[in-house]
Design a protein around this motif. Structure first.
Motif, short mmCIF file in Angstrom:
data_model
loop_
_atom_site.label_atom_id
_atom_site.label_comp_id
_atom_site.label_asym_id
_atom_site.label_seq_id
_atom_site.Cartn_x
_atom_site.Cartn_y
_atom_site.Cartn_z
N TRP A 81 -20.58 18.22 7.63
CA TRP A 81 -19.87 19.48 7.45
C TRP A 81 -20.41 20.23 6.23
O TRP A 81 -20.59 21.45 6.27
CB TRP A 81 -18.38 19.25 7.33
CG TRP A 81 -17.62 20.49 6.96
CD1 TRP A 81 -16.89 20.71 5.83
CD2 TRP A 81 -17.55 21.70 7.72
NE1 TRP A 81 -16.37 21.98 5.84
CE2 TRP A 81 -16.76 22.61 6.99
CE3 TRP A 81 -18.09 22.09 8.94
CZ2 TRP A 81 -16.49 23.89 7.45
CZ3 TRP A 81 -17.82 23.37 9.41
CH2 TRP A 81 -17.02 24.26 8.65
N VAL A 139 -12.49 27.01 12.84
CA VAL A 139 -12.57 26.15 14.02
C VAL A 139 -12.42 24.68 13.62
O VAL A 139 -11.70 23.90 14.26
CB VAL A 139 -13.91 26.36 14.77
CG1 VAL A 139 -14.11 25.29 15.85
CG2 VAL A 139 -13.95 27.74 15.40
N TYR A 140 -13.09 24.31 12.56
CA TYR A 140 -13.12 22.92 12.10
C TYR A 140 -11.74 22.40 11.69
O TYR A 140 -11.30 21.32 12.10
CB TYR A 140 -14.08 22.85 10.91
CG TYR A 140 -14.13 21.56 10.14
CD1 TYR A 140 -15.01 20.55 10.49
CD2 TYR A 140 -13.31 21.37 9.02
CE1 TYR A 140 -15.08 19.38 9.75
CE2 TYR A 140 -13.38 20.22 8.28
CZ TYR A 140 -14.27 19.22 8.65
OH TYR A 140 -14.33 18.06 7.91
N PHE A 144 -8.58 21.09 14.04
CA PHE A 144 -8.84 19.79 14.66
C PHE A 144 -8.71 18.66 13.64
O PHE A 144 -8.19 17.58 13.96
CB PHE A 144 -10.22 19.79 15.31
CG PHE A 144 -10.29 20.57 16.58
CD1 PHE A 144 -10.00 19.97 17.80
CD2 PHE A 144 -10.63 21.92 16.56
CE1 PHE A 144 -10.04 20.70 18.98
CE2 PHE A 144 -10.68 22.66 17.73
CZ PHE A 144 -10.38 22.05 18.95
N ALA A 154 -15.81 21.58 16.03
CA ALA A 154 -14.48 21.05 16.34
C ALA A 154 -14.50 19.52 16.36
O ALA A 154 -13.55 18.87 15.88
CB ALA A 154 -13.99 21.60 17.68
N SER A 155 -15.58 18.94 16.89
CA SER A 155 -15.68 17.47 16.91
C SER A 155 -15.84 16.93 15.49
O SER A 155 -15.36 15.82 15.19
CB SER A 155 -16.84 17.02 17.80
OG SER A 155 -18.09 17.39 17.24
N CYS A 213 -19.62 25.98 17.76
CA CYS A 213 -18.18 25.89 17.48
C CYS A 213 -17.58 24.63 18.08
O CYS A 213 -16.73 23.96 17.47
CB CYS A 213 -17.46 27.12 18.04
SG CYS A 213 -17.74 28.64 17.08
N ALA A 214 -18.02 24.26 19.30
CA ALA A 214 -17.50 23.05 19.95
C ALA A 214 -17.87 21.80 19.16
O ALA A 214 -17.04 20.89 18.98
CB ALA A 214 -18.04 22.95 21.38
N GLY A 230 -14.27 18.13 13.02
CA GLY A 230 -12.89 18.11 12.54
C GLY A 230 -12.16 16.87 12.99
O GLY A 230 -11.42 16.24 12.22
#
Length: 419
Positions: A34, A60-61, A64, A123-124, A119-120, A126
């Motif tokens: 990150w 986004v992060y 999650f 999210a992972s 972005c996806a 996160g």
């Protein structure tokens, strides 16, 4: 139940230095991916100039990360901590590697599709962060304070190292074709390596250290169920019926009781991170204006913050410099919010030297207060309670991050083309 003799003094057990080093590496690896994403913000601004990547990716992060921590904290006493942390590091490793593949597949082109893919994967990150930080901090909370300090120092070091590397790679690739992209891919490759290293160290080496086995055995004798898989991995066989008997015989405070007894520590962490994330990274990349350093300016500011954040996390190791008074911590943390108007007026009227000074002060106070809180709060509780409290503190920390990210958007009010 066959356990390490919990009557031994932990100071006589082997592995303290190794455990401290591994905790540092685990902290470094838990968030290096990150931090790499944040540090290569200039690359993403070049690809997606109209999408506010530093703010959007952070937004986004964080939900999650917060959602994962909240769920796992609620179920903390019944969760296999070993499996939780291994899953977290595995997700982080796989997601970082996928970022490299995505960039290669799209040949470094921008566009909405590529942005949605990033972005996806963010999210992972996160989800992985939510698994790792609460799990590791909860685990270390019933060990030595030095282990928590080392883990937290590793977190800060990931920011400092990525910032330093970003300045080096920016200089090295500045005159080459696709220099920003080459530097970004190098960052992600280094992050992937460290994620894999953390996975190996946590899975195979850390559980077998004598001092780690001692503290986990001690926690099990006090009723902790979360360490059973770690003890088995260390070659310590447990009997389910005796483990259940130990858990039932030892009463512990509920999560609600722990939270109420430590609400000041929880508020400390919340306020520390609200301030940090309301300024970093969005404000640094979008609100500091044009200066002589040009595109280097936000990278220098980020590096200044990360370096002082890292240095300050070692200051509480000097006993007379550490604040352990609960009231003293709160009194010291609240005045930091005066930095908000200071940043506003410096961005509007000041030069880059004053901004670097403010960012350095923010970093210096950020790391110092985090260590003071995280190493002081677990004292005086049983192993299962310390594990639960560690999870609760991380939940409050993540809540502060989420609030800070939301408040960071307020800096855009009144700006042209803000949305």
């Amino acid at each position: 139940m066959t356990l390490v003799d919990v009557g031994d003094s932990p100071s006589r057990l082997e592995g303290k230095v190794s455990a401290t080093i591994i905790c540092w590496i685990l902290g470094f690896g838990s968030i290096v991916s990150w931090n790499s994403m944040v540090t290569i913000g200039d690359y993403y601004y070049n690809l997606f100039p109209n999408y506010h990547p530093s703010r959007v990716l952070t937004l986004v992060y964080q939900p999650f990360a917060l959602g994962t921590v909240a769920i796992l904290t609620y179920k903390e006493s019944k969760i296999n901590t070993r499996r939780r942390n291994i899953i977290g590091y595995s997700i982080s490793f796989a997601s970082t590697f996928m970022l490299i593949l995505l960039d290669l597949a799209t040949s470094g082109r921008g566009g909405l599709g590529s942005y949605m893919g990033i972005c996806a994967l963010v999210a992972s990150f996160g989800v992985a962060d939510g698994c790792i930080q609460g799990g590791v901090v909860g685990d270390l909370s019933f060990m030595l304070p030095e282990f928590i300090q080392s883990f937290c120092a590793g977190l800060a070091a990931s920011g400092a190292v990525t910032s330093a590397l970003r300045l080096i790679t920016k200089a090295a690739f500045s005159n080459s074709d696709n220099g920003l992209r080459k530097g970004a891919l190098l960052f992600l490759a280094i992050s992937t390596f460290f994620e894999f290293l953390c996975l190996l160290l946590y899975t195979y080496y850390f559980p077998k250290l004598p001092i780690v086995k001692y503290f986990r055995s001690k926690a099990a004798s006090e009723g902790a169920k979360t360490v059973k898989a770690d003890l088995v991995a260390a070659g310590i066989q447990t009997k389910d019926d005796q483990h259940e008997e130990n858990a039932n015989q030892v009463e512990r405070l509920s999560n609600k009781q722990l939270f109420l007894r430590n609400i000041d520590y929880a508020l400390d962490l919340y306020l520390i991170y609200v301030l940090k994330l309301s300024i970093i990274p969005g404000f640094l990349f979008e609100n500091t204006g044009e200066h002589q350093l040009g595109t280097w300016y936000p990278l220098v500011l980020l590096a200044a913050f990360n370096v002082w954040d890292l240095i300050s996390r070692y200051l509480p190791l000097v006993k007379f410099l550490k604040i352990e008074s609960r009231k003293g911590l709160m009194i010291a943390i609240l005045p930091r919010f005066l930095l908000i108007p200071a940043f506003y007026f410096t961005a509007k009227y000041g030069d880059q030297g004053w901004m670097i000074l403010l960012v350095s002060i923010l970093g210096l106070t950020n790391g110092y207060f985090i260590i003071c809180v995280m190493t002081t709060a677990p004292k005086g509780y049983k192993g299962p309670e310390q594990n639960a409290l560690g999870n609760l503190l991380i939940l409050c920390l993540q809540s502060g991050i989420f609030s800070g990210i939301a408040l960071d958007w307020l800096w855009l009010i009144g700006k042209k083309n803000a949305f």
